[in-house]
Write an enzyme that holds these catalytic residues in place. Structure first.
Site, PDB file in Angstrom:
ATOM      1  N   TYR A 195       0.732  -1.286  -0.054  1.00 32.91           N
ATOM      2  CA  TYR A 195       0.063  -0.239   0.122  1.00 32.91           C
ATOM      3  C   TYR A 195       0.978   1.359   0.160  1.00 32.91           C
ATOM      4  CZ  TYR A 195      -4.440  -2.542   1.097  1.00 32.91           C
ATOM      5  OH  TYR A 195      -5.466  -3.195   1.070  1.00 32.91           O
ATOM      6  N   LYS A 216       4.996 -14.461   1.391  1.00 29.00           N
ATOM      7  CA  LYS A 216       4.725 -15.289   0.036  1.00 29.00           C
ATOM      8  C   LYS A 216       6.464 -15.236  -0.558  1.00 29.00           C
ATOM      9  CE  LYS A 216       3.040 -17.813  -3.371  1.00 29.00           C
ATOM     10  NZ  LYS A 216       2.573 -18.839  -3.134  1.00 29.00           N
ATOM     11  N   ASP A 219     -10.503 -10.363   5.925  1.00 30.36           N
ATOM     12  CA  ASP A 219     -11.903 -10.414   5.536  1.00 30.36           C
ATOM     13  C   ASP A 219     -11.989 -11.970   5.560  1.00 30.36           C
ATOM     14  OD1 ASP A 219     -12.411  -7.696   4.729  1.00 30.36           O
ATOM     15  OD2 ASP A 219     -13.635  -8.404   3.029  1.00 30.36           O
ATOM     16  N   ASP A 238      -0.910 -18.348   0.906  1.00 30.18           N
ATOM     17  CA  ASP A 238      -1.959 -19.335   0.242  1.00 30.18           C
ATOM     18  C   ASP A 238      -2.244 -20.302   1.155  1.00 30.18           C
ATOM     19  OD1 ASP A 238       0.622 -20.029  -0.202  1.00 30.18           O
ATOM     20  OD2 ASP A 238       0.568 -20.637  -2.319  1.00 30.18           O
ATOM     21  N   ASP A 245      -4.967  -7.499   4.708  1.00 30.32           N
ATOM     22  CA  ASP A 245      -6.448  -6.960   4.305  1.00 30.32           C
ATOM     23  C   ASP A 245      -7.118  -8.145   3.898  1.00 30.32           C
ATOM     24  OD1 ASP A 245      -8.196  -5.182   3.462  1.00 30.32           O
ATOM     25  OD2 ASP A 245      -7.672  -5.666   1.413  1.00 30.32           O
TER      26      ASP A 245
HETATM   27  C1  IPM Z   1      -9.904  -2.233   5.223  1.00 34.55           C
HETATM   28  C2  IPM Z   1     -10.237  -1.927   3.705  1.00 34.55           C
HETATM   29  C3  IPM Z   1      -9.291  -0.883   3.054  1.00 34.55           C
HETATM   30  C4  IPM Z   1      -7.925  -1.325   3.212  1.00 34.55           C
HETATM   31  C5  IPM Z   1      -9.484  -0.342   1.947  1.00 34.55           C
HETATM   32  C6  IPM Z   1     -10.987   0.329   1.765  1.00 34.55           C
HETATM   33  C7  IPM Z   1      -8.731   0.825   1.265  1.00 34.55           C
HETATM   34  O1  IPM Z   1     -10.345  -3.035   2.881  1.00 34.55           O
HETATM   35  O2  IPM Z   1      -9.656  -1.534   6.071  1.00 34.55           O
HETATM   36  O3  IPM Z   1      -9.621  -3.421   5.404  1.00 34.55           O
HETATM   37  O4  IPM Z   1      -7.532  -2.179   2.159  1.00 34.55           O
HETATM   38  O5  IPM Z   1      -6.923  -1.247   4.049  1.00 34.55           O
HETATM   39 MN    MN Z   2     -10.189  -4.862   3.801  1.00 35.58          MN
END
Ligand code: IPM
Ligand code: MN
Ligand code: NAD
Length: 347
Positions: A135, A185, A246, A218, A242
């Protein structure tokens, strides 16, 4: 009475509903715990961009310095403002400017939440590097619109950046069950990820009491589904963290449960607390957003502000709420009903 000043950025979409809910819960617990929270709502968002041409004012970062902490809902309304504009105009600059290098995201099932794995027993703390890596924003595009077009996005990994996030993760592992999983990775990315693995080994030698295992990302993705109870603290780079969080959210019942803290561990700038989820345009305005992730993020904020008892009360109220079956099934209970149940569990 002790007062904590909080900058509130609800942002876009469901950010409004979940932060309204979390703020009500936080105000209630503060009143009963002998401290005050003074909130200042900042309208920074995609709507603000449409009105003013900027996601936040030019002195927005300086404005935020005046507060003790930042509570944020979600940023992004891609139908009207490209994500590459909105996120780089608000959320990501705050994380970087305030050196909130540790993005801490807990993944565990609240009582009564089943989750898609149909198994409990896992309690994972993801520690995501939050200021550099994939990032970093280094790169560019040339020959745009031609057949020769080139786009480059370079990951930036510095010794300072990698070492400080790993050290933070070691501290977390020591305070928990003593296990650290470091995710890279390095079989494919032979510069940055080999560098990360090397620093992991160097720090492991300094922390003989922590059991350290390196995983490829992975394999870690699969492990979080098949064997999540084998994990304690998981540390990863910005992008890998990130994605894995999720996934962590999914196994804990959904994005409506996943909380996060963007911490500046040295406390020389403010930290920010926000749910993992985004603005959820698909359900915004339906009144069904789960506020639990935002409320849990609020509890993490209280803990950071030194209000541990109040934070524990919020977490207990969340557990009582879900334990009674409220908020456990996505879409079943409305935001208002979940908030009311948490408030009643607090009283
Ligand atoms: C998170 C989000 C952000 C990230 C995006 C919206 C830039 O997905 O906080 O997990 O990738 O950090
Ligand atoms: Mn995210
Ligand atoms: P999202 O997290 O907003 O939504 C993904 C899915 O999860 C959707 O189906 C949504 O309805 C559901 N969901 C999310 N939170 C929920 C909640 N509290 N209760 C119930 N269901 C919930 O991700 P997306 O759709 O990829 O992104 C939408 C926008 O949000 C984009 O602009 C994106 O860039 C932005 N975003 C912002 C943040 C942030 O501010 N931290 C995080 C992720 C995405």
């Amino acid at each position: 009475m002790k007062t904590h000043s909080i900058a509130i950025i609800k942002g876009d979409g469901i950010g409004h509903a979940v932060i309204d809910s979390a703020w009500e819960v936080l105000q209630t617990v503060a009143k009963g715990s002998g401290f005050a929270l003074e909130g200042t709502a900042l309208p920074w968002s995609c709507a603000h961009y449409k009105d003013t041409g900027a996601m936040m004012p030019a002195d927005g970062i300086d404005t935020l310095r005046r507060f003790d902490a930042i509570l944020l809902g979600a940023v992004g309304w891609p139908a009207e403002v490209p994500d590459s504009v909105s996120l780089h105009g608000l959320l990501l600059p705050i994380r970087k400017a305030f050196e909130q290098y540790a993005n801490v995201r807990p993944h565990r099932l609240l009582p009564g939440v089943e989750g898609p794995l149909r198994r409990g027993g896992f309690d994972i703390l993801c520690v995501r590097e939050n200021t550099e890596g994939e990032y970093a924003g280094a790169g560019g595009r040339v020959h745009q619109g031609t057949a020769q077009e080139v786009a480059v996005e370079t990951g930036v990994f510095t010794r300072m950046g990698v070492e400080r996030i790993l050290r933070f993760a070691f501290v977390q592992a020591r305070a928990r069950r003593g296990k650290l999983a470091s995710v890279t990775k390095s079989n494919a990315q032979k510069h940055s990820m080999v560098f990360w693995d090397e620093i992991t080994r160097q720090l492991a030698a300094e922390h003989p009491d922590v059991e350290v295992t390196s995983y490829h990302v992975d394999a870690m993705a699969a492990r979080m589904v098949t064997n999540p109870d084998s994990l304690d603290v998981v540390v990863a780079s910005n992008l890998f963290g990130d994605i894995l969080t999720d996934l962590g959210a999914a196994i804990q019942g959904g994005l409506g449960f996943a909380a996060s803290a963007n911490l500046n561990p040295s406390r020389n700038a403010r930290s920010m607390f926000e749910p993992v989820h985004g603005s959820a345009p698909d359900i915004a305005h339906l009144g069904v957003a789960n506020p639990i992730a935002a409320i849990w993020s609020g509890a993490m904020m209280l803990e950071h502000l030194g209000e541990q008892t109040a934070a524990d009360r919020v977490m207990a109220a969340l557990g009582e709420t879900t334990g009674r079956g409220v908020g456990t099934i996505p879409g079943k209970d409305r935001t208002d009903a979940i908030t009311a149940a948490v408030l009643s569990a607090l009283s």
